[in-house]
Design a protein around this motif. Structure first.
Motif, mmCIF file in Angstrom:
data_model
loop_
_atom_site.group_PDB
_atom_site.id
_atom_site.type_symbol
_atom_site.label_atom_id
_atom_site.label_comp_id
_atom_site.label_asym_id
_atom_site.label_seq_id
_atom_site.Cartn_x
_atom_site.Cartn_y
_atom_site.Cartn_z
ATOM 1 N N HIS A 39 47.344 41.910 68.987
ATOM 2 C CA HIS A 39 47.812 42.918 68.044
ATOM 3 C C HIS A 39 49.314 43.148 68.165
ATOM 4 N N LEU A 40 49.790 43.337 69.379
ATOM 5 C CA LEU A 40 51.208 43.643 69.554
ATOM 6 C C LEU A 40 52.091 42.486 69.076
ATOM 7 N N GLU A 41 51.711 41.269 69.394
ATOM 8 C CA GLU A 41 52.499 40.115 68.941
ATOM 9 C C GLU A 41 52.379 39.928 67.433
ATOM 10 N N GLY A 42 51.181 40.202 66.885
ATOM 11 C CA GLY A 42 51.013 40.110 65.437
ATOM 12 C C GLY A 42 51.826 41.161 64.698
ATOM 13 N N LEU A 43 51.872 42.363 65.241
ATOM 14 C CA LEU A 43 52.670 43.423 64.638
ATOM 15 C C LEU A 43 54.155 43.080 64.664
ATOM 16 N N ALA A 44 54.618 42.571 65.808
ATOM 17 C CA ALA A 44 56.027 42.198 65.923
ATOM 18 C C ALA A 44 56.368 41.081 64.945
ATOM 19 N N ALA A 45 55.486 40.087 64.829
ATOM 20 C CA ALA A 45 55.730 38.977 63.912
ATOM 21 C C ALA A 45 55.753 39.438 62.456
ATOM 22 N N THR A 69 55.796 42.228 81.042
ATOM 23 C CA THR A 69 55.921 41.125 80.070
ATOM 24 C C THR A 69 55.953 41.716 78.663
ATOM 25 N N PRO A 70 57.083 42.307 78.264
ATOM 26 C CA PRO A 70 57.167 42.966 76.953
ATOM 27 C C PRO A 70 57.050 41.977 75.796
ATOM 28 N N VAL A 71 56.713 42.522 74.643
ATOM 29 C CA VAL A 71 56.648 41.724 73.422
ATOM 30 C C VAL A 71 58.028 41.715 72.785
ATOM 31 N N PRO A 72 58.653 40.553 72.631
ATOM 32 C CA PRO A 72 60.002 40.509 72.067
ATOM 33 C C PRO A 72 60.085 41.188 70.702
ATOM 34 N N GLY A 73 61.110 42.010 70.537
ATOM 35 C CA GLY A 73 61.352 42.662 69.261
ATOM 36 C C GLY A 73 60.534 43.916 69.011
ATOM 37 N N PHE A 104 51.199 55.387 59.161
ATOM 38 C CA PHE A 104 51.345 54.511 60.321
ATOM 39 C C PHE A 104 50.152 53.563 60.413
ATOM 40 N N LEU A 105 50.379 52.396 60.996
ATOM 41 C CA LEU A 105 49.336 51.398 61.159
ATOM 42 C C LEU A 105 48.495 51.751 62.380
ATOM 43 N N VAL A 106 47.196 51.457 62.344
ATOM 44 C CA VAL A 106 46.313 51.683 63.482
ATOM 45 C C VAL A 106 45.490 50.423 63.724
ATOM 46 N N CYS A 107 45.466 49.974 64.978
ATOM 47 C CA CYS A 107 44.676 48.815 65.372
ATOM 48 C C CYS A 107 43.884 49.156 66.629
ATOM 49 N N ASN A 108 42.592 48.918 66.618
ATOM 50 C CA ASN A 108 41.806 49.032 67.838
ATOM 51 C C ASN A 108 42.109 47.832 68.716
ATOM 52 N N ALA A 109 42.496 48.078 69.958
ATOM 53 C CA ALA A 109 42.916 46.985 70.836
ATOM 54 C C ALA A 109 41.790 46.024 71.160
ATOM 55 N N ASP A 110 40.528 46.472 71.053
ATOM 56 C CA ASP A 110 39.417 45.595 71.415
ATOM 57 C C ASP A 110 38.880 44.796 70.233
ATOM 58 N N VAL A 111 39.562 44.850 69.094
ATOM 59 C CA VAL A 111 39.167 44.059 67.929
ATOM 60 C C VAL A 111 39.896 42.719 67.940
ATOM 61 N N TYR A 112 39.157 41.646 67.662
ATOM 62 C CA TYR A 112 39.775 40.336 67.462
ATOM 63 C C TYR A 112 39.521 39.939 66.014
ATOM 64 N N SER A 113 40.586 39.653 65.282
ATOM 65 C CA SER A 113 40.441 39.366 63.860
ATOM 66 C C SER A 113 41.598 38.502 63.376
ATOM 67 N N ASP A 114 41.356 37.783 62.287
ATOM 68 C CA ASP A 114 42.450 37.043 61.661
ATOM 69 C C ASP A 114 43.022 37.801 60.463
ATOM 70 N N HIS A 117 48.391 41.327 60.095
ATOM 71 C CA HIS A 117 49.070 42.596 60.316
ATOM 72 C C HIS A 117 50.110 42.868 59.228
ATOM 73 N N GLN A 118 50.647 41.814 58.655
ATOM 74 C CA GLN A 118 51.617 41.970 57.571
ATOM 75 C C GLN A 118 51.011 42.742 56.401
ATOM 76 N N ALA A 119 49.734 42.525 56.142
ATOM 77 C CA ALA A 119 49.087 43.219 55.036
ATOM 78 C C ALA A 119 49.010 44.723 55.301
ATOM 79 N N LEU A 120 48.745 45.111 56.551
ATOM 80 C CA LEU A 120 48.751 46.531 56.893
ATOM 81 C C LEU A 120 50.138 47.128 56.701
ATOM 82 N N LEU A 121 51.154 46.386 57.122
ATOM 83 C CA LEU A 121 52.523 46.884 56.984
ATOM 84 C C LEU A 121 52.876 47.088 55.520
ATOM 85 N N GLU A 122 52.482 46.146 54.667
ATOM 86 C CA GLU A 122 52.781 46.290 53.236
ATOM 87 C C GLU A 122 52.056 47.496 52.638
ATOM 88 N N LYS A 123 50.822 47.758 53.103
ATOM 89 C CA LYS A 123 50.110 48.951 52.618
ATOM 90 C C LYS A 123 50.888 50.210 52.977
#
Length: 227
Positions: A39-45, A69-73, A104-114, A117-123
């Motif tokens: 999630h964190l890397e997907g959000l950053a990307a 080990t922070p997520v860049p950006g 604000f965007l909300v993601c459950n950390a225990d969810v794995y999905s394809d 995250h860009q779609a949430l940001l656009e919403k």
């Protein structure tokens, strides 16, 4: 200003015991990466620059790993709940001062999905007036055959009709929880109040999704991803 994301990582993961007795569920790995990092890397990307992680069960392990080990950006902040944690509604309410005045965007950390995250940001960036929540729903898995909410043809979430399962991915507006009294409380009743007022939109994601709630589901996701 780019919306902030909240990653919910405070839960116990009791159905994954004994695996989660000494390790928090969000740090369980799939294909060599902790669930929370997807999630964190997907959000950053996607372009999210700031995220909040709420911490409960063994939260110091999550905080320490992300600081080491922070997520860049991605600028990270932590909402400390201690244990027992505050349930989903209470956890979001506790984090509100860190999330700003807009959606604000909300993601459950225990969810794995394809789901992207860009779609949430656009919403969040194209937030309609009078909307308090946008929910990503998925077809009902075997372990939640009755579903949670229905989705109308107009894209509005309903409390009656053919139900789908709430994925744990959403965009929320702080006003959704106006009037909360703090402490531990579930999110669903607040969503249902907003649904009754016609203020919740949604969509159905047909792709990969799992809440990784049991050892069997964890094994299935690991096999699917590695395969």
């Amino acid at each position: 200003m780019t919306p902030t994301a909240l990653v919910l990582a405070a839960g116990r993961g009791s159905r994954l015991r004994p695996l989660t007795d000494q390790q928090p569920k969000p740090l369980i790995e799939v294909a060599g990466r902790a669930l929370i990092r997807y999630h964190l890397e997907g959000l950053a990307a996607a372009g999210v620059a700031r995220a909040v992680v709420n911490l409960g069960w063994l939260g110091e392990q999550i905080r320490d790993q992300l600081r080491d080990t922070p997520v860049p950006g991605l600028e990270l902040h932590f909402s400390e709940e201690g244990w027992p944690a505050l349930e989903t509604g209470g956890g979001i309410a506790r984090a509100l001062p860190l999330l700003g005045d807009g959606p604000f965007l909300v993601c459950n950390a225990d969810v794995y999905s394809d789901y992207p995250h860009q779609a949430l940001l656009e919403k969040a960036r194209q937030w309609p007036d009078n909307t308090l929540a946008h929910l990503v729903l998925v077809p009902n898995p075997d372990h939640n055959a009755d579903g949670d909410f229905a989705l109308g043809s107009d894209g509005q979430v309903q409390d009656h009709g053919e139900r789908l399962t709430f994925s744990g991915l959403s965009v929320l507006h702080p006003c959704l929880l106006d009037g909360h009294e703090g402490g531990a409380f579930p999110l669903a009743p607040w969503l249902r109040r907003a649904i009754a007022r016609g203020r919740v939109s949604g969509e159905c994601h047909q792709g990969l999704w799992s809440d990784v709630g049991t050892s069997e589901r964890l094994a299935a996701v690991r096999a699917q991803v590695s395969g």
